[in-house]
Write an enzyme that holds these catalytic residues in place. Sequence first.
Site, PDB file in Angstrom:
ATOM      1  N   THR A 181       2.388 -54.084   2.438  1.00  0.00           N
ATOM      2  CA  THR A 181       2.472 -53.249   3.635  1.00  0.00           C
ATOM      3  C   THR A 181       1.381 -52.188   3.602  1.00  0.00           C
ATOM      4  O   THR A 181       1.154 -51.549   2.578  1.00  0.00           O
ATOM      5  CB  THR A 181       3.852 -52.584   3.765  1.00  0.00           C
ATOM      6  OG1 THR A 181       4.854 -53.596   3.905  1.00  0.00           O
ATOM      7  CG2 THR A 181       3.912 -51.673   4.981  1.00  0.00           C
ATOM      8  N   PHE A 199       0.075 -48.648   5.042  1.00  0.00           N
ATOM      9  CA  PHE A 199       0.549 -47.402   5.632  1.00  0.00           C
ATOM     10  C   PHE A 199      -0.659 -46.556   6.032  1.00  0.00           C
ATOM     11  O   PHE A 199      -1.722 -46.644   5.407  1.00  0.00           O
ATOM     12  CB  PHE A 199       1.401 -46.609   4.631  1.00  0.00           C
ATOM     13  CG  PHE A 199       2.646 -47.326   4.179  1.00  0.00           C
ATOM     14  CD1 PHE A 199       3.872 -47.041   4.750  1.00  0.00           C
ATOM     15  CD2 PHE A 199       2.593 -48.283   3.176  1.00  0.00           C
ATOM     16  CE1 PHE A 199       5.027 -47.690   4.333  1.00  0.00           C
ATOM     17  CE2 PHE A 199       3.740 -48.941   2.753  1.00  0.00           C
ATOM     18  CZ  PHE A 199       4.956 -48.641   3.335  1.00  0.00           C
TER      19      PHE A 199
END
Length: 361
Positions: free
Chosen positions: A261, A263
């Site tokens: 992921t 960010f």
Amino acid sequence: MTSVTPLSELRDKIDAIDKQILQLMNQRASCAMEVAKTKIALGENGSFYRPDRESLVLRRIKDLNQGPLSDDTAAHFFRELMSACLALEKPLDVAYLGPEGTFTQQAAIKHFGSAVKTVPASTINDIFNAVENGNCQFGVVPVENSTEGVISHTLDRFLHSPLKICGEVEIRVHQNLLGLVDSLDEVTEVFSHQQSLAQCRQWLDRHLPHAKRTAVNSNTEAAKLASTHKQAVAIAGIVAAEIYQLNVIEKNIEDESNNTTRFIIIGQQISSSTGNDKTSLVVSTGNQPGALYRILEPFARFNIGMVHIESRPSRQGLWDYVFFIDIEGHSEDENVAQALALLNGGVNMLKLLGSYPKAVL
């Protein structure tokens, strides 16, 4: 027979080196405090944290490193050292998607170091609000997952926010099944964030096809719920298992082994060029023939690499879309500035979301 240095001699040597390291660390901290005094004298009270400067320092450390420590290990050490020094200048409050133990909090600590104060927020919108209102200097929000794609809530919020993207950080995401059950046959419900449920869809279909899947605001909230529901389980990180005293029933149940992921760091800060940057922008063209070509052509003309493009409904009219775009380079770079100027003349709206250093760690 090969001679061996006595342990006592090696330990004395290590003790002496540790003393030198400690002295140098405190010398660096003293310099950081002097930097703070100089910035205050120059009226730069709001710019203690400089993502561009930190990025340059970490890259320099990697370039200088000759081992045996790995480049990433050396960079992590200096990240923590810079974090502690910054806390002496001005402690940072960083909003993240809570509660404690989420991947977003891990991303915040990875980027800023553990000396910052992480402040939990219930939703992505609340993170934006905390930074916009000045309650936190920065926020960390998820923007993209390698398995499930973009986080639409984050992109949509940028359409009406004055905040800038100041940096980025990536987290390798391992999803784990947590709970208090003795057998998977006992499970009636699975709690997790909707992204995590999607990332583990195949595993759930194979092993828990009978269980209800319930999306909640965060994986840590899911773990909290699982701790109070005997027949429920959660998909979350190992940290959440420790916080809520849950058993790790199955590890690494994500469908893709390289599940990562990305960010982004949001704030009021504008980063200077480091020579290894990204620029994010949002563009609206209206529903016109050749609209996508007019967006892409300026970047091709000035030889600028496009990292990502994503379309989202503009919410201004039927079949009207905006395009979120990440490109190589900084808006201060000559070729990027020329491309953006050309692009601006051919679209209905161009909003620069930020130019920022690429993730170092």
